[in-house]
Design an enzyme around this catalytic site. Structure first.
Site, short mmCIF file in Angstrom:
data_model
loop_
_atom_site.label_atom_id
_atom_site.label_comp_id
_atom_site.label_asym_id
_atom_site.label_seq_id
_atom_site.Cartn_x
_atom_site.Cartn_y
_atom_site.Cartn_z
N GLU A 180 1.08 -1.28 -0.08
CA GLU A 180 0.09 0.06 -0.03
C GLU A 180 0.88 1.34 -0.11
O GLU A 180 0.71 2.09 0.67
CB GLU A 180 -1.11 0.12 1.18
CG GLU A 180 -2.03 -1.09 1.14
CD GLU A 180 -3.15 -0.97 2.27
OE1 GLU A 180 -2.76 -0.13 3.43
OE2 GLU A 180 -4.16 -1.73 2.15
N GLU A 234 -6.31 -8.08 -0.15
CA GLU A 234 -6.91 -7.79 0.98
C GLU A 234 -8.36 -7.74 0.84
O GLU A 234 -8.89 -6.83 -0.01
CB GLU A 234 -6.10 -6.71 1.67
CG GLU A 234 -4.83 -6.87 2.42
CD GLU A 234 -4.32 -5.81 3.17
OE1 GLU A 234 -5.15 -4.99 3.50
OE2 GLU A 234 -3.16 -5.63 3.34
#
Length: 826
Positions: free
Chosen positions: A587, A693
């Site tokens: 991320e 995710e």
């Protein structure tokens, strides 16, 4: 025994002299009577009278009430001679001049007149005894009250009376006789021939007794009247038991007596011991004397202080021991296999992370010491042999077989997040501190713990994820595991408070456990030097120092050095079959960072990894939240050996969290399916895409989910410190004050059947959508109490398919229930 005390008003028990007129009247009445003492022979009513003891050598006949002077007691009318009267007068005069005790010895007691029937009945000491008195003594009538004070018993009587007065002064005021009897149980109402004497006898009350001292017990065997130490009084001795058990075993006064006699106090055995107990029996009464109470409380207070000091010292020593040993107190759990090696085999200068005798957990490690490294990373606890023949389930190939095309056989995996890279909402117990301390991430937590950080973290590493974790993952039909870890598993830098290299050992063991159960591994570098996104799971919340700021380029370079060492290590044949995905950066916040700088860094890292020998694993990099369509044409030279990593949640989007249940399922089926297909198409997106995710959560109510102390969007309490990101309007479907987190944070056993139906359908809709790409990894396997985020808890609650490859719902939108009964509540 001294005479008992009567309950009638005090009387003068000295014999009263009869007036001359009364004596004359009595004498004439008797002389004129023909029955010779008929009055004295009435059954059961003849008063007894003690005869006077005449002087030695004299033969003065006794004089009794009802008999005229000069007449014998048998009714004869013999008259005293003048010589006898003169002698009697002489003796009386002599007694008056003699001392009191001499008079008592020399003359018989004087007689008091019985004036009433009650006095006649309760003063039997002033009337003659007959054969019926023995029977009367056995009746339950009061005992004789007293004898004249001039008798030999006067001394004992007065002594007893003084003792009684002293006891009464020591005792508290009694509101009633019942209370008096209750608080003085030693005053027994039984026979007076067992070492007690009567101290209270009234017609309307039971008798009370007082213990006699040994000197008053004729013929008593004192040797058998010993007293055991402590409260156990033996051989029939009963001390007073005040307030229900002060002298019973373990009672307060028993402990007090132990202090007196059992710990250096006066002895309580033999005759002296008996006197001590007798004195104690007298002293206890209702309460100890003030001086004794004061000493007692002082002793108790000193004892309490000593105990507190001992506890503080023990806790301090224990804490110090836990902090010793290179900052480790990690030997809390028993180590296995250390019996096969000797501490002498470990070099004296070996660091903690290479010394198995300082590891918290040694299960399934090769404990033979070695300083060998690969890629400058230690081979810690690894066995030289391994077996890749295991398959996770019968739907996928074994590790030593090629997986094939992920677009045709997507990965179905799960994250073991919150383990080697902490995240507060996953393990909130590690962040249970006052908010004013500012402990919000791993950096601030280790800074606060200081030298204790290593022991606290290794305990977490050893317990939060175990071998059983990977067995359960395989049993759930999953086939991949994503393992987030941070750069301090490899290297730390000046100013870093993180625990160095301990997590590296657990990472290597986790990979071996995955091998044991046929699970393929996605290596995920979750935290990079400087923080690539400023979120708590990167290690440090707030500032982004990766590719940004003063040390931005330095941290980018350090990150490449980390990958240089990692890729060399995992290029070994040992990891060729099991490492399926190799993540570069989790991320990166490309909405803040320079997109061009991030893309260049990804190209450099990819080339480095491939150069160092990682050839078969898919190299993964994050989409950076810039929108999947914006990746079209980017990094096309990387080929099919790289994949874009996308994370999909509705709860972190202010406009999507407000969706009702029906709409969330529909969005997963239509919206995310469309996005996945777009990204997989190189003409519209990047190309190979996987979702690493996602979760079933439909609220952001979980504790610390949005950061420690920040609130949430669901109730409109999200305060980030920036007006642009704050959410002050409730974002549940009500969008008003009715929004709350009670139902969202409830445990699974409180979920309704309809809510469980929604959660399962929402999960299966996402599985369907993400399998349009290269597969998915659920976030995450388990949590402490964030139930909607835990795959393990979802299985137990029945809101996930029993096997990950089985689904009841395949995104037929027409089959989505309306959830009318829940749409308003959520």
């Amino acid at each position: 025994m001294p005479p008992p005390r009567d309950s009638s008003p005090e009387r003068d028990y000295r014999p009263r002299r009869q007036s001359a007129q009364r004596r004359s009247r009595n004498s004439s009445a008797v002389r004129n009577s023909d029955d010779n003492g008929e009055r004295g022979e009435r059954a059961g009513r003849e008063p007894r009278r003690r005869s006077r003891r005449p002087e030695p050598g004299t033969s003065v006949p006794p004089i009794t009430r009802g008999e005229p002077r000069g007449e014998s007691s048998n009714g004869s009318s013999a008259t005293l001679s003048a010589a006898a009267l003169a002698q009697l007068n002489k003796q009386n005069a002599k007694r008056k001049a003699s001392p009191k005790k001499e008079r008592a010895r020399a003359k018989p007691p004087r007689v008091a007149t019985v004036e009433s029937e009650d006095e006649y009945r309760y003063a039997p000491s002033r009337r003659p005894r007959d054969s019926r008195d023995a029977a009367r003594d056995d009746r339950t009538r009061p005992k004789p009250r007293m004898v004249p004070p001039d008798s030999d018993d006067e001394y004992q009587y007065l002594t007893a009376k003084k003792r009684e007065e002293r006891a009464r002064k020591r005792a508290p005021a009694m509101e009633s006789d019942d209370e008096y009897q209750r608080l003085t149980p030693h005053r027994r109402t039984d026979s007076d021939d067992k070492g007690y004497r009567v101290v209270d006898a009234r017609p309307d009350k039971p008798k009370s007794y007082e213990r006699l001292r040994p000197d008053n017990r004729a013929g008593e065997d004192r040797s058998r009247l010993r007293v055991a130490s402590g409260p156990m009084l033996e051989q029939g001795i009963r001390a007073r038991n005040v307030s229900g058990g002060m002298l019973e075993k373990g009672g307060f006064m028993a402990r007090f007596q132990n202090l007196r006699g059992g710990h250096g106090g006066p002895s309580m055995s033999s005759s002296s011991g008996y006197e001590s107990v007798d004195k104690m029996s007298d002293d206890i009464g209702s309460s100890p004397p003030k001086k004794k109470r004061k000493k007692l409380w002082i002793a108790v207070g000193i004892g309490v202080v000593i105990v507190i000091i001992i506890i503080i010292i023990a806790v301090t020593v224990s804490k110090k021991k836990s902090d010793d040993g290179d900052g480790k107190g990690s030997n809390d759990t028993p180590s296995q296999g250390l019996g096969d090696i000797s501490p002498d085999d470990i070099p004296a200068d070996a660091p903690t992370w290479l010394n198995p005798f300082k590891w918290a957990d040694t299960t399934d490690f090769n404990l033979t010491y070695t300083a060998q490294t690969v890629g400058d990373l230690p081979v810690m606890g690894l066995f030289s042999q391994w077996d890749d023949s295991k398959a996770a389930n019968d739907q996928v190939p074994a590790l030593n077989k090629p997986w094939g095309d992920y677009s045709k056989r997507p990965a179905r995996g799960v994250n073991v997040g919150g383990w080697l890279s902490l995240e507060p909402f996953i393990t909130p117990s590690l962040f249970a501190y006052d908010l004013r301390l500012g402990i919000v991430d791993e950096y601030t937590l280790c800074t606060h713990l200081g030298s204790r950080c290593e022991s606290v973290f290794e305990k977490h590493y050893a317990t939060f994820v175990t071998e059983q974790t990977f067995k359960e993952i395989a049993d759930a039909g999953l086939d991949h595991v994503r393992i987030p870890f941070s750069y301090w598993a490899v290297q730390t830098y000046d100013g870093d408070p993180y625990v160095f290299r301990t997590s590296w050992r657990y990472l290597l063991r986790a990979i071996e456990w995955c091998r044991k159960y046929g699970l393929r591994v996605n290596l995920d570098l979750h935290g990079l030097p400087g923080s690539q996104n400023g979120w708590n799971h990167s290690g440090r919340q707030g500032y982004i120092g990766w590719l940004n700021g003063t040390d931005g380029d330095l941290n980018a370079k350090r990150s490449l050095e980390i990958h240089n060492r990692l890729s060399k290590f995992f290029a070994q044949d040992r990891y060729k079959n099991i490492i399926s995905h190799y993540g570069l950066a989790n991320e990166p916040k490309m909405t803040f960072l320079s997109v061009d700088a991030v893309l260049q860094w990804i190209e450099d890292a990819y080339a480095l990894v491939r150069k160092n020998g990682v050839k078969d694993a898919i190299v993964v990099f994050g989409d950076g939240f810039r929108g999947l369509a914006n990746w079209q044409g980017e990094l096309q030279d990387l080929g099919d050996g790289a994949a874009l990593d996308v994370h999909q949640y509705v709860i972190f989007n202010t406009n999507q969290i407000v969706y009702k249940h029906h709409d969330k399922i529909k969005y997963a089926c239509e919206g995310w399916t469309e996005q996945t297909e777009l990204s997989m198409d190189r003409s519209r997106g990047y190309g190979p895409t996987l979702v690493a995710e996602w979760s079933q959560a439909d609220t952001d109510c979980a504790k610390y989910l949005t950061n420690v102390g920040w609130g949430n969007r669901w109730t409109g309490t999200l305060l980030t410190g920036s007006e642009s990101s704050d959410v002050s309007t409730p974002r549940c479907p009500y969008t008003d004050s009715r929004c709350d987190c009670i139902a969202a944070n409830a445990p699974p056993d409180q979920w309704s059947d309809d809510y469980k139906t929604f959660l399962k359908m929402f999960a299966e809709a996402q599985m369907y959508s993400f399998e349009k790409g290269w597969g998915w990894f659920y976030w995450l396997w388990d949590t402490e109490d964030a139930y909607q985020w835990s795959y393990k808890k979802g299985l137990a609650a029945g809101v996930l398919p029993e096997k990950a490859y089985q689904r009841d719902f395949n995104c037929d939108v027409s089959k989505i229930p309306s959830f009318d009964n829940l749409s308003e509540a959520f």
